[in-house]
Design an enzyme around this catalytic site. Structure first.
Site, PDB file in Angstrom:
ATOM      1  N   CYS A  81       0.707  -1.122  -0.045  1.00 20.33           N
ATOM      2  CA  CYS A  81      -0.091   0.093   0.010  1.00 20.33           C
ATOM      3  C   CYS A  81       0.762   1.193  -0.101  1.00 20.33           C
ATOM      4  CB  CYS A  81      -0.950  -0.043   1.160  1.00 20.33           C
ATOM      5  SG  CYS A  81      -2.178  -1.264   1.111  1.00 20.33           S
ATOM      6  N   CYS A 162      -3.264  -0.273  -3.337  1.00 19.64           N
ATOM      7  CA  CYS A 162      -3.977   0.110  -2.099  1.00 19.64           C
ATOM      8  C   CYS A 162      -3.359   1.568  -1.478  1.00 19.64           C
ATOM      9  CB  CYS A 162      -4.230  -0.935  -1.140  1.00 19.64           C
ATOM     10  SG  CYS A 162      -2.684  -1.749  -0.825  1.00 19.64           S
TER      11      CYS A 162
END
Ligand code: APR
Length: 262
Positions: A81, A162
């Site tokens: 992420c 993400c």
């Protein structure tokens, strides 16, 4: 009597399949594993095999994203992420930037992108099954072997991203900040998952010697903001993000934008 030299006629507008394609791809595969052991063991000959399955002996204008599905699966990778860096019209700068810092990764720094970046390949229905003479150019036909590959690779990258997703855009280019037909717009923004992506953060970077044609408050950016928000994604924008400007300053240390006191 004259002598005739037979020049093979180019069927398509783009260059043909890269010479030594198989060795390059298999070599890059082992190279990536040695650079980034975290990726684990990948089956390099299987990757070559899946590419072959997708295009060998086929019409290069009739290759769909679906044809590359297996290849995408064998090359799958988790993207941490906050690390994804997308781009449009900043091909050179964005890759100089990810070479200089390991904080971000572009598609071309992922396993699949690294394997195929800068290469050309396409099949042909007759022997030898690959066309080494010419391949369809980027927009020569809609389902061509290169475009379909980069579309599915981009889709997978966007889909697995993400956290904060960063995007480097060119503030000095003419026209729209992200062209209507760009991969960023047509593939990547629609494929991001609003439940996983907390924010899409645009960096609008001007060429240090170029004009400031677009910035966060330009109409073209507001339009892109709207498009991003229509996909239920949060938006933010930064003009001339400092770490990228610092990289531009390496080559232009005397430019006024590079003076720390300015
Ligand atoms: N002819 C030839 N090549 C083209 C063309 C074209 N008409 N259009 C695009 N390309 C190729 C070029 O190599 C170019 O550098 O695609 C590259 C990216 O095109 P851009 O318009 O700069 O950007 P975009 O279409 O948004 O693609 C970049 O897609 O692959 C992903 O993650 C990547 O976010 C990035 C985005």
């Amino acid at each position: 009597a004259g002598s005739f030299i037979k020049v093979p006629k180019k069927k398509y507008k783009g260059p043909g399949t890269t010479a030594n394609l198989k060795s390059i791809i298999i070599g890059r595969c082992y190279h990536y594993m040695s650079l980034y052991p975290a990726i684990g063991m990948k089956d390099c000959s299987r990757i070559w095999q899946e590419l072959t399955e997708a295009v060998f002996r086929k019409d290069p204008c009739n290759i769909t994203e679906e044809d590359y599905k297996k290849l995408g699966e064998v090359a799958a990778q988790t993207i941490p992420c906050d690390k994804s860096l997308l781009w449009s019209r900043t091909n050179q700068l964005v890759h100089r930037y990810t070479k200089a810092t390991e904080d971000f990764m572009t598609l071309e720094d992922t396993f699949l992108g690294f394997l195929f970046n800068g290469l050309t390949w396409c099949g042909k229905p007759v022997t030898p099954g690959m066309n080494y003479n010419s391949c369809p150019a980027w927009n020569e036909c809609s389902n061509n072997s290169l475009l379909s590959f980069w579309k599915i690779a981009s889709a997978m990258f966007a889909q697995t991203s993400c956290g904060i997703v960063n995007v480097m855009l060119n503030g000095s280019a003419d026209g729209a900040i992200a062209r209507k037909e760009s991969i960023l717009r047509t593939v990547e923004i629609p494929r991001m998952n609003p439940d996983k992506v907390s924010e899409v953060r645009l960096w609008v970077i001007d060429d240090i010697h170029g004009q400031d044609k677009n910035s966060c408050n330009s109409e073209s950016l507001l339009e892109l903001q709207q498009y991003i928000e229509e996909h239920n994604l949060n938006y933010s924008c930064i003009d001339n993000y400092k770490p990228v400007q610092a990289l531009q300053c390496v080559e232009n240390p005397d430019h006024h934008a590079c003076n720390q006191c300015s």
